[in-house]
Design a protein around this motif. Structure first.
Motif, PDB file in Angstrom:
ATOM      1  N   THR A   1       0.876  -1.342  -0.039  1.00  0.00           N
ATOM      2  CA  THR A   1      -0.091  -0.127   0.082  1.00  0.00           C
ATOM      3  C   THR A   1       0.872   1.253  -0.061  1.00  0.00           C
ATOM      4  OG1 THR A   1      -1.688  -1.168   1.363  1.00  0.00           O
ATOM      5  CG2 THR A   1      -1.860   1.302   1.238  1.00  0.00           C
ATOM      6  N   LEU A   2       1.961   1.103   0.651  1.00  0.00           N
ATOM      7  CA  LEU A   2       2.874   2.550   0.963  1.00  0.00           C
ATOM      8  C   LEU A   2       3.491   2.891  -0.847  1.00  0.00           C
ATOM      9  CD1 LEU A   2       4.197   4.606   2.543  1.00  0.00           C
ATOM     10  CD2 LEU A   2       6.114   2.858   3.104  1.00  0.00           C
TER      11      LEU A   2
ATOM     12  N   TRP B   1       4.840   0.242  -8.674  1.00  0.00           N
ATOM     13  CA  TRP B   1       3.841   1.284  -7.679  1.00  0.00           C
ATOM     14  C   TRP B   1       2.893   2.105  -8.524  1.00  0.00           C
ATOM     15  CZ3 TRP B   1       8.870   3.377  -4.998  1.00  0.00           C
ATOM     16  CH2 TRP B   1       9.442   2.381  -4.042  1.00  0.00           C
TER      17      TRP B   1
ATOM     18  N   ARG C   1       0.692   4.194  -2.979  1.00  0.00           N
ATOM     19  CA  ARG C   1       0.438   5.587  -2.545  1.00  0.00           C
ATOM     20  C   ARG C   1       1.783   6.511  -3.194  1.00  0.00           C
ATOM     21  NH1 ARG C   1      -1.403   5.365   3.934  1.00  0.00           N
ATOM     22  NH2 ARG C   1      -3.311   4.524   3.586  1.00  0.00           N
ATOM     23  N   MET C   2       2.830   6.027  -3.090  1.00  0.00           N
ATOM     24  CA  MET C   2       4.162   6.770  -3.642  1.00  0.00           C
ATOM     25  C   MET C   2       3.882   6.901  -5.114  1.00  0.00           C
ATOM     26  SD  MET C   2       6.890   8.159  -3.638  1.00  0.00           S
ATOM     27  CE  MET C   2       7.490   8.163  -2.180  1.00  0.00           C
TER      28      MET C   2
END
Length: 347
Positions: free
Chosen positions: A87-88, A178, A91-92
């Motif tokens: 998830t991180l 990502w 988001r990036m």
């Protein structure tokens, strides 16, 4: 079709659809190539240079422990799951795409959004055939679900497919995961089609890079005459094909490109061309110049669903329809994009 000519083209192609400009949906982000957009684009597209300089430093300048750290980080990147840290990372990726949208002042023109929605509501996956590939087809980020430039389900689930080589390179594999990029291999291609999830990809690929010629500035070469595999898959599944053209990709980089059959064989084998390029501030393998990105999305070409009965004759016929629609799309928009003197050449 596709050779240089000065005569105007009609606004109706083999699909029989006329162009109604009142249906065009135009979305444009004001351009900002300041510090944060530049950082975002660097963290997205700057990894080509980062990795090269890390390798050169490790070979020629690094001490024992520095070299071990560099090798360790690269190895760790190859071992970790491609979507790490989950998830991180996503988001990036969203932040990177938003900054790229500003850096390139992204402008999208959708000629018939209602028609795209109609296909989506029928649970059909649309194949957005993005042209040109040029040095790096970064404008394909217009199809990122982070930006929702496309309507409804297409905008939410859409993505870009790219050379599978990217997902075998440390750090790059994570960054492109990502931003929700996927490999352009046949398995992924068919999986998306069967599940009704749309995507964009660049048919020209690395072979188009090898045919760049700065000596002919008014000629835009698309390596697409023999790129028919996507048409066959579209006919097999009955998936609509949408012509897409991106203006202002050319000129994003300066480059030196070796020529010859040996170079072409290497390019096909590894998935990218062995060349030297430089962008903003003249940095080798750096980020592109902040040219305004102008992406036009044509009308969907309805493809019959032939299943296992696809013949070469059918593939050739519908590939010809696609080429005609792509050229008409270019001609409709080239003056607005400042390409009035430019002509497409299909090879």
């Amino acid at each position: 079709m596709g050779d240089t000519t000065s005569k105007p083209l009609p606004e109706e192609g083999s699909s029989g659809k006329t162009c109604d400009k009142s249906k065009w949906k135009i979305t444009e982000t004001p351009q900002d190539s300041g510090i944060f957009p530049t950082i975002g684009v660097t963290l997205w597209l700057g990894w080509n240079g980062f990795i090269l300089w890390m390798i050169l430093y490790a070979i020629f300048l690094a001490g024992k422990w520095q070299r071990m750290v560099i090798v360790g980080l690269m190895t760790l990147s190859l071992v970790l799951p491609v979507n790490f840290p989950g998830t991180l990372g996503y988001r990036m990726g969203d932040w990177l795409m938003i900054q790229a949208e500003k850096y390139f002042g992204l402008k999208t023109v959708i000629e018939d959004e209602d028609d795209l929605i109609r296909h989506s509501e029928q649970n059909k996956a649309l194949i957005f055939a993005f042209n040109p590939h040029d040095m790096l087809p970064y404008s394909i980020f217009a199809f990122s679900p982070s930006l929702r430039r496309l309507p409804g389900k297409i905008g939410e689930e859409g993505t870009a497919l790219m050379t599978s080589a990217i997902f075998s390179i440390p750090f790059l594999r994570h960054v492109y995961s990502w931003v929700k990029g996927l490999s352009v291999d046949k398995r992924t291609f068919l999986s998306r089609l069967h599940s009704g999830k749309s995507f964009a990809f660049s048919p020209g690929g690395v072979q188009e890079v090898l045919r760049l010629d700065p000596a002919k500035p008014n000629e835009l070469v698309l390596y697409i005459k023999e790129r028919k595999g996507f048409i066959k898959l579209a006919l097999t599944t009955g998936s609509p094909v949408v012509p897409v053209f991106a203006f202002n990709l050319d000129g994003s980089y300066g480059y030196w490109l070796p020529r010859g059959q040996f170079v072409e064989k290497i390019s096909r084998a590894v998935g990218f061309a062995p060349l030297v390029f430089w962008g903003r501030w003249g940095i080798p393998f750096g980020i592109p110049h902040p040219r305004k990105s102008h992406v036009v999305i044509g009308r969907a070409i309805d493809m019959p669903k032939e299943g296992d009965n696809v013949t070469q004759e059918l593939v050739d016929k519908w590939h010809g329809v696609f080429l005609e629609e792509l050229e008409l799309l270019f001609e409709r928009h080239k003056h607005d994009a400042g390409y009035g003197a430019r002509q497409l050449k299909f090879i």
